[in-house]
Scaffold this motif. Structure first.
Motif, PDB file in Angstrom:
ATOM      1  N   SER A   7      -2.922   1.019   1.145  1.00 41.14           N
ATOM      2  CA  SER A   7      -3.255  -0.401   1.264  1.00 41.14           C
ATOM      3  C   SER A   7      -2.141  -1.303   0.746  1.00 41.14           C
ATOM      4  N   LYS A   8      -1.370  -0.830  -0.226  1.00 42.47           N
ATOM      5  CA  LYS A   8      -0.306  -1.675  -0.784  1.00 42.47           C
ATOM      6  C   LYS A   8       0.802  -1.935   0.232  1.00 42.47           C
ATOM      7  N   PHE A   9       0.887  -1.097   1.274  1.00 44.01           N
ATOM      8  CA  PHE A   9       1.888  -1.298   2.313  1.00 44.01           C
ATOM      9  C   PHE A   9       1.354  -2.125   3.482  1.00 44.01           C
ATOM     10  N   ARG A  10       0.050  -2.129   3.666  1.00 47.01           N
ATOM     11  CA  ARG A  10      -0.511  -2.718   4.875  1.00 47.01           C
ATOM     12  C   ARG A  10      -0.517  -4.245   4.833  1.00 47.01           C
ATOM     13  N   LEU A  11      -0.353  -4.837   6.015  1.00 46.15           N
ATOM     14  CA  LEU A  11      -0.541  -6.271   6.166  1.00 46.15           C
ATOM     15  C   LEU A  11      -2.022  -6.553   6.370  1.00 46.15           C
ATOM     16  N   ARG A  12      -2.492  -7.610   5.757  1.00 44.95           N
ATOM     17  CA  ARG A  12      -3.912  -7.939   5.890  1.00 44.95           C
ATOM     18  C   ARG A  12      -4.217  -8.536   7.256  1.00 44.95           C
ATOM     19  N   GLU A  70      -0.499  -0.617  15.545  1.00 46.41           N
ATOM     20  CA  GLU A  70      -1.432   0.509  15.471  1.00 46.41           C
ATOM     21  C   GLU A  70      -1.205   1.378  14.235  1.00 46.41           C
ATOM     22  N   TYR A  71      -0.040   1.218  13.574  1.00 50.66           N
ATOM     23  CA  TYR A  71       0.227   1.975  12.350  1.00 50.66           C
ATOM     24  C   TYR A  71      -0.100   1.173  11.088  1.00 50.66           C
ATOM     25  N   ASN A  72      -0.477  -0.074  11.257  1.00 54.18           N
ATOM     26  CA  ASN A  72      -0.811  -0.923  10.114  1.00 54.18           C
ATOM     27  C   ASN A  72      -2.292  -0.760   9.758  1.00 54.18           C
ATOM     28  N   ILE A 101      15.517   1.687   9.984  1.00 57.99           N
ATOM     29  CA  ILE A 101      15.036   2.793  10.805  1.00 57.99           C
ATOM     30  C   ILE A 101      13.820   3.346  10.066  1.00 57.99           C
ATOM     31  N   GLY A 102      12.672   3.239  10.661  1.00 53.82           N
ATOM     32  CA  GLY A 102      11.437   3.592   9.962  1.00 53.82           C
ATOM     33  C   GLY A 102      10.586   2.354   9.772  1.00 53.82           C
ATOM     34  N   ASP A 103       9.767   2.339   8.719  1.00 52.70           N
ATOM     35  CA  ASP A 103       8.858   1.214   8.455  1.00 52.70           C
ATOM     36  C   ASP A 103       8.075   0.845   9.709  1.00 52.70           C
ATOM     37  N   VAL A 104       7.580   1.873  10.393  1.00 52.13           N
ATOM     38  CA  VAL A 104       6.929   1.643  11.686  1.00 52.13           C
ATOM     39  C   VAL A 104       5.684   0.772  11.551  1.00 52.13           C
ATOM     40  N   TYR A 105       5.090   0.728  10.363  1.00 54.26           N
ATOM     41  CA  TYR A 105       3.882  -0.080  10.167  1.00 54.26           C
ATOM     42  C   TYR A 105       4.168  -1.576  10.293  1.00 54.26           C
ATOM     43  N   LEU A 106       5.461  -1.959  10.213  1.00 59.04           N
ATOM     44  CA  LEU A 106       5.838  -3.357  10.406  1.00 59.04           C
ATOM     45  C   LEU A 106       6.468  -3.592  11.783  1.00 59.04           C
ATOM     46  N   LYS A 107       6.353  -2.586  12.636  1.00 60.35           N
ATOM     47  CA  LYS A 107       6.896  -2.697  13.993  1.00 60.35           C
ATOM     48  C   LYS A 107       5.818  -2.489  15.057  1.00 60.35           C
ATOM     49  N   LYS A 108       4.864  -1.609  14.752  1.00 64.36           N
ATOM     50  CA  LYS A 108       3.790  -1.325  15.696  1.00 64.36           C
ATOM     51  C   LYS A 108       2.448  -1.502  14.993  1.00 64.36           C
ATOM     52  N   MET A 120      -3.406  13.915   5.116  1.00 67.39           N
ATOM     53  CA  MET A 120      -3.495  12.486   5.406  1.00 67.39           C
ATOM     54  C   MET A 120      -2.486  11.706   4.574  1.00 67.39           C
ATOM     55  N   ALA A 121      -2.245  12.138   3.341  1.00 69.13           N
ATOM     56  CA  ALA A 121      -1.284  11.437   2.492  1.00 69.13           C
ATOM     57  C   ALA A 121       0.114  11.530   3.077  1.00 69.13           C
ATOM     58  N   ASN A 122       0.451  12.684   3.679  1.00 73.61           N
ATOM     59  CA  ASN A 122       1.768  12.826   4.288  1.00 73.61           C
ATOM     60  C   ASN A 122       1.943  11.859   5.448  1.00 73.61           C
ATOM     61  N   GLN A 123       0.894  11.669   6.234  1.00 76.16           N
ATOM     62  CA  GLN A 123       0.974  10.730   7.344  1.00 76.16           C
ATOM     63  C   GLN A 123       1.204   9.319   6.829  1.00 76.16           C
ATOM     64  N   ALA A 124       0.551   8.991   5.732  1.00 77.85           N
ATOM     65  CA  ALA A 124       0.695   7.648   5.178  1.00 77.85           C
ATOM     66  C   ALA A 124       2.115   7.408   4.713  1.00 77.85           C
ATOM     67  N   SER A 125       2.697   8.380   4.035  1.00 77.12           N
ATOM     68  CA  SER A 125       4.054   8.183   3.543  1.00 77.12           C
ATOM     69  C   SER A 125       5.042   8.133   4.698  1.00 77.12           C
ATOM     70  N   ASP A 126       4.775   8.870   5.779  1.00 79.74           N
ATOM     71  CA  ASP A 126       5.666   8.836   6.931  1.00 79.74           C
ATOM     72  C   ASP A 126       5.706   7.449   7.556  1.00 79.74           C
ATOM     73  N   CYS A 127       4.569   6.757   7.586  1.00 77.41           N
ATOM     74  CA  CYS A 127       4.508   5.442   8.208  1.00 77.41           C
ATOM     75  C   CYS A 127       5.353   4.421   7.466  1.00 77.41           C
ATOM     76  N   SER A 128       5.529   4.621   6.169  1.00 82.01           N
ATOM     77  CA  SER A 128       6.260   3.647   5.369  1.00 82.01           C
ATOM     78  C   SER A 128       7.670   4.117   5.033  1.00 82.01           C
ATOM     79  N   ARG A 129       8.067   5.256   5.567  1.00 80.41           N
ATOM     80  CA  ARG A 129       9.380   5.802   5.233  1.00 80.41           C
ATOM     81  C   ARG A 129      10.479   4.931   5.831  1.00 80.41           C
ATOM     82  N   ARG A 130      11.577   4.802   5.075  1.00 84.46           N
ATOM     83  CA  ARG A 130      12.633   3.874   5.467  1.00 84.46           C
ATOM     84  C   ARG A 130      13.981   4.559   5.395  1.00 84.46           C
ATOM     85  N   LEU A 131      14.851   4.250   6.363  1.00 83.17           N
ATOM     86  CA  LEU A 131      16.226   4.719   6.341  1.00 83.17           C
ATOM     87  C   LEU A 131      17.133   3.526   6.571  1.00 83.17           C
TER      88      LEU A 131
END
Length: 259
Positions: A113-118, A105-107, A96-103, A1-12
């Motif tokens: 929690s430090k990455f998520r929008l409230r 469903e990933y937020n 490229i990445g940072d999908v949690y700020l684009k879709k 689960m931790a790997n999935q979390a880091s993937d959602c916030s990964r940035r290029l």
């Protein structure tokens, strides 16, 4: 689960280019930068020419763009700890990445929690669309430096160009990184050798990651590229021979290094 979390916030953050028909096309996403070194024959100096536009909230035009795209969101850019950030989280407006700020469903969990929008959002906050510039190559064009923002935080465009121009080609990228790290150490009032001893995970607090590519151009490339005759493109160190009317990708670097 931790790997999935880091993937959602990964940035290029990316700068890349294509050479075609004597023109250099540069695409940029995020706050990496491409800088051309151009010889001034009258003086013998090599001047820095910035080729790319950065997408960083520290730039007023970027903040204006974000506000125009999100007119109903008064918190689209926030000054936090004296640094402008998109939604108070991130400095870049495109990546490229940072999908949690684009879709939306990933937020959510398992994203940390430090990455998520409230608050929920309906439209993408960040974009993956690059800015593209076109530069007609001249015989005076010597080289192009592609580097992440970690380099440009400590070296100006002209300082970087001078370092490449005033030293042998071999090791140019590594030399630029060393110069940036030396400046980072100086700002912290410490020795470069002591900075290098710090564990990489901790060093992130002293300087950003740095990746550098230096691409050297043949002095007669622009002349051949604009003619109808057969020509070959030489990227020194890359050993690439390109047939007429084809594309030369800058993915074949002369010098590639990262900190």
């Amino acid at each position: 689960m931790a790997n999935q979390a880091s993937d959602c916030s990964r940035r290029l953050l990316l700068s890349c280019c294509i050479i075609c028909g004597g023109s250099l096309y540069v695409a940029n996403v995020g706050d990496s930068r491409a800088v051309l070194g151009r010889l001034v024959k009258a003086t013998g100096d090599v001047l820095a020419v910035q080729l790319s536009m950065e997408h960083n909230a520290a730039i007023e035009s970027v903040r204006q763009e974000l506000r125009s795209l999100h007119p109903d969101d008064s918190q689209i850019v926030v000054l936090k700890h004296n640094v402008w950030r998109v939604k108070g989280l991130i400095q870049v407006s495109r990546s490229i990445g940072d999908v949690y700020l684009k879709k939306p469903e990933y937020n959510r969990e398992p994203l940390y929690s430090k990455f998520r929008l409230r608050e929920p959002f309906k439209k993408p906050i960040l974009s993956s669309e690059p800015s593209i510039s076109v530069q007609q190559l001249q015989p005076e064009d010597q080289f192009v430096i592609f580097a992440s923002d970690g380099l440009w935080e400590h070296l100006s465009n002209q300082e970087a160009v001078d370092i490449v121009q005033n030293h042998p080609r071999s090791g140019s990228a590594r030399r630029l990184i060393k110069a940036a790290l030396q400046e980072a150490a100086r700002k912290r009032e410490m020795r470069y050798s002591d900075l290098k001893k710090i564990d990489r995970g901790v060093r992130r607090h002293f300087h950003d990651d740095i990746t550098v590519i230096v691409l050297f151009l043949d002095s007669n490339f622009a002349v051949h590229a604009s003619s109808n005759k057969d020509f070959s493109l030489s990227l020194r160190g890359g050993g690439a021979t390109v047939p007429p009317n084809s594309l030369a990708l800058c993915a074949i670097p002369t010098e590639l290094s990262n900190s």
